[in-house]
Scaffold this motif. Structure first.
Motif, PDB file in Angstrom:
ATOM      1  N   ALA A  60      42.768  52.399  31.302  1.00 58.21           N
ATOM      2  CA  ALA A  60      43.670  51.827  30.306  1.00 58.21           C
ATOM      3  C   ALA A  60      44.970  51.362  30.958  1.00 58.21           C
ATOM      4  N   VAL A  63      44.300  48.113  32.736  1.00 56.73           N
ATOM      5  CA  VAL A  63      44.170  46.993  31.797  1.00 56.73           C
ATOM      6  C   VAL A  63      45.539  46.552  31.292  1.00 56.73           C
ATOM      7  N   LEU A  64      46.394  47.509  30.942  1.00 58.78           N
ATOM      8  CA  LEU A  64      47.728  47.175  30.424  1.00 58.78           C
ATOM      9  C   LEU A  64      48.575  46.491  31.492  1.00 58.78           C
ATOM     10  N   ASP A  67      47.322  42.975  31.958  1.00 63.56           N
ATOM     11  CA  ASP A  67      47.716  42.139  30.826  1.00 63.56           C
ATOM     12  C   ASP A  67      49.188  41.757  30.923  1.00 63.56           C
ATOM     13  N   TRP A  81      43.466  44.332  26.066  1.00 59.29           N
ATOM     14  CA  TRP A  81      43.653  45.744  25.726  1.00 59.29           C
ATOM     15  C   TRP A  81      43.183  46.066  24.311  1.00 59.29           C
ATOM     16  N   ALA A 275      46.065  55.205  23.811  1.00 61.50           N
ATOM     17  CA  ALA A 275      44.715  55.086  24.369  1.00 61.50           C
ATOM     18  C   ALA A 275      43.889  56.263  23.876  1.00 61.50           C
TER      19      ALA A 275
END
Length: 328
Positions: A60, A63-64, A67, A81, A275
């Motif tokens: 997570a 991914v954040l 992004d 996300w 998350a």
């Protein structure tokens, strides 16, 4: 002298008793063995679930961060996300994950600080949008502030809480978790079930992301904001506004002009995410959640874990309210 037949009867009873004792002993040993095996299995699966949860948390964060690198000043439900991770098969079971944007909710802790008057007005609008008593805002404000002055609109300080069957004092501090709302006077399980999905407890000073805010949170921006107008801004969860002015232009065209003073704490990007990992091993469910803060810049840049929790903390508000009621 006892007859041989009677002696054989006594010997048979002794043999049966010995067999019965042996069966009981064996059953006890088997039961203890199964219990020990179950304990060892549960401990192993628990450690395995924690390892999977840490892996999901690291994923997570990746991914954040990716992004943020691709869209540094914009977050919406079309970002990567926001896409849930479908169940994946792993040794012993399956795992799945999802993330939610906490900048899309109303941060209760913004009710203290320099911008408190604006947020208090928004809270009353939010309660009205949810068809709840706006005077509850006074009790929530008094729970947060550190003074002993009772809010003129439905406030409550220590005197009100010390008169309860189980006495306690007002918090006089920011919320650590939204479930603390259940301690505030006037907020019963029914009120909490309606309010909890729209609010959160984050560090003071957060903004509302107009791309991910709910209909009720958007209605809190102005008392004239209708549900229909809020839905126009949300665009059926497809909103991808690049700035606050453009997002609120739709409202301005309908006569709901939000002044610059009332635009404080609004944005189109997010910093706080929840998350959530759902892990099932040997048919036993494990739930983990992590509060993540995404920070830009080169000094403290990256994704930081602010809080971890395990279990049903992320239950629907109605279920959680009933659980809290049962424990009071």
């Amino acid at each position: 002298m006892k007859s041989p037949q009677r002696q054989r009867g006594v010997a048979l009873l002794i043999a049966l008793l010995a067999v019965a004792l042996a069966v009981i002993l064996i059953a006890s040993l088997l039961d203890r063995g199964e219990l020990a095996f179950a304990r060892a299995r549960n401990a192993l699966r628990g450690e395995q679930a924690i390892a999977y949860a840490e892996g999901l948390e690291a994923y997570a964060s990746l991914v954040l961060q990716r992004d943020r690198d691709e869209n540094p000043n914009l977050d919406s439900f079309s970002d990567v996300w926001a896409i849930p991770t479908p169940p994946q098969q792993v040794p012993g079971g399956s795992i799945s994950a999802r993330m939610s944007d906490l900048n899309g909710c109303f941060n209760l802790n913004n009710l203290v600080g320099r911008q408190a008057p604006v947020w208090r007005k928004r809270l009353r609008n939010l309660l009205t949008a949810l068809e709840l008593d706006p005077s509850l805002a006074g009790a929530i404000n008094d729970w947060l502030d550190s003074d002993a002055n009772i809010d003129a609109e439905g406030g409550a300080e220590d005197s009100a809480y010390l008169a309860q069957p189980i006495p306690y004092r007002a918090g006089n501090r920011v919320f650590a978790h939204i479930s603390e709302l259940r301690l505030v006077r006037g907020i019963d399980s029914a009120v909490y079930a309606r309010l909890a999905p729209e609010v959160c407890a984050l560090p003071t000073g957060t903004t509302i992301n107009l791309n991910t805010a709910s209909t009720a949170v958007l209605m809190s921006l102005d008392s004239r904001m209708t549900a229909v107008l809020a839905e126009r801004i949300r665009q059926d969860r497809q909103a991808r506004w690049t700035d606050v002015g453009t997002a609120l232009n739709e409202a301005a065209q309908q006569g709901v002009e939000i002044t610059p003073a009332d635009r404080v704490g609004l944005g189109v990007a997010s910093s706080y995410f929840l998350a959530r990992g759902e892990i099932t091993l040997d048919g036993v469910p494990f739930a983990f959640s992590s509060l993540l803060e995404r920070v830009g810049g080169t000094v403290r840049g990256g994704v930081h874990v602010l809080q971890r929790s395990r279990g049903g903390e992320d239950l629907p508000a109605g279920v959680l309210a009933q659980a809290i009621d049962a424990g009071r």
